[in-house]
Design a protein around this motif. Structure first.
Motif, PDB file in Angstrom:
ATOM      1  N   CYS A   5      52.664  31.786 -64.186  1.00 50.45           N
ATOM      2  CA  CYS A   5      53.928  31.081 -64.401  1.00 50.45           C
ATOM      3  C   CYS A   5      54.794  31.872 -65.382  1.00 50.45           C
ATOM      4  O   CYS A   5      54.327  32.259 -66.453  1.00 50.45           O
ATOM      5  N   CYS A  45      55.334  29.384 -68.698  1.00 52.21           N
ATOM      6  CA  CYS A  45      54.304  29.013 -69.682  1.00 52.21           C
ATOM      7  C   CYS A  45      53.078  29.906 -69.637  1.00 52.21           C
ATOM      8  O   CYS A  45      52.111  29.618 -70.361  1.00 52.21           O
ATOM      9  N   CYS A  93      52.222  25.823 -60.931  1.00 47.67           N
ATOM     10  CA  CYS A  93      51.743  25.962 -62.307  1.00 47.67           C
ATOM     11  C   CYS A  93      51.050  24.664 -62.718  1.00 47.67           C
ATOM     12  O   CYS A  93      51.640  23.594 -62.609  1.00 47.67           O
ATOM     13  N   CYS A  99      53.317  23.235 -66.130  1.00 52.43           N
ATOM     14  CA  CYS A  99      54.671  22.677 -66.032  1.00 52.43           C
ATOM     15  C   CYS A  99      55.002  22.203 -64.613  1.00 52.43           C
ATOM     16  O   CYS A  99      56.085  21.663 -64.393  1.00 52.43           O
TER      17      CYS A  99
END
Ligand SMILES: [Zn+2]
Length: 256
Positions: free
Chosen positions: A187, A190, A220, A223
């Motif tokens: 990701c 994050c 992800c 998130c």
């Protein structure tokens, strides 16, 4: 007062005062300082150094400087084979992981695009970065040599370029990362590893055009952002292709 002669090689010269670059130069000193401290006093963080030769013999950072010594200092040649000589540092990190200083957020995203574990957060203190690097065996990327002089930082690299795209090319070439790249695996926001997501689970969140054209999705776990191999991936592949073309001329034979 004693005097030794120093010569720095390849990109270590960028860190020296101009009159010391690319030539042997005398250095006067008192007592018996560790060679590490002398090298750092000349402006080169120890994390940039991979090999020190004193009168042709490989020595480590704690070696005490002697009157009349001729000292050659070489940079971290991740891409070159200097295995026959003893290195001054522990083994290279087996898994390449990074922690970046606060100014390098865009570089962190670009490294994640290539699949690298690149930890970054806003306004970290130097001490916190150094602590995370030591605890998690991460390579510190920074534009600040002071951070790399901290003793707990064993692996680090001072980024020279200012433009994030050029920074990515610089780091990939310098640390020979191209072979380990795994685009679209992490990701961008994050840093978490993406999971495969069945289309039926993500379909409702997708724009219709994407839903029609794509079958493979990743998500992800942190998130919940959804990724697919669209134009984003094509751009990334262009970036990787251009890095590959330039990788060959990275470091023309600067060997001992
Ligand atoms: Zn995420």
């Amino acid at each position: 007062m004693s005097r030794a002669t120093f010569r720095f090689y390849a990109e270590l010269n960028d860190l020296l005062a101009p009159w010391r670059r690319g030539v042997p130069f005398p250095h006067d000193f008192n007592g018996a300082p560790a060679v590490k401290d002398v090298i750092e006093s000349l402006g080169v963080p120890h994390t940039e150094v991979d090999l020190i030769l004193a009168d042709g013999e490989s020595v480590d950072f704690s070696w005490t400087l002697k009157d009349g010594a001729r000292v050659s200092v070489y940079p971290v040649f991740e891409a070159l084979d200097i295995a026959p000589l003893t290195r001054v540092r522990p083994e290279p990190l087996r898994t390449v992981r990074f922690v970046l200083d606060g100014h390098l957020g865009r570089l962190a995203r670009r490294l994640r695009m290539l699949g690298f574990d690149a930890l970054w957060w806003r306004d970290p203190g130097d001490e916190e970065i150094a602590r995370v690097a030591a605890a998690e065996h991460r390579i510190v990327l920074t534009r600040d040599s002071g951070l790399l002089k901290r003793r707990v930082v064993t692996h680090g690299y001072r980024v020279r370029e200012v433009d994030p795209r050029r920074q990515l090319a610089e780091v990939v070439r310098r640390l020979d990362l191209l072979r380990s790249a795994a685009p679209l695996s992490r990701c961008l926001c994050c840093n978490a590893l993406l999971e495969t997501a069945p289309k039926e689970e993500v379909a409702s969140a997708l724009p219709p055009r994407v839903r029609e054209r794509h079958e493979e999705f990743r998500r992800c776990p942190v998130c919940r952002r959804v990724y697919w191999p669209g134009s984003h991936r094509q751009r990334m592949e262009q970036v990787i292709a251009s890095l590959g073309r330039r990788a060959g001329d990275a470091f023309p034979g600067a060997r001992p």
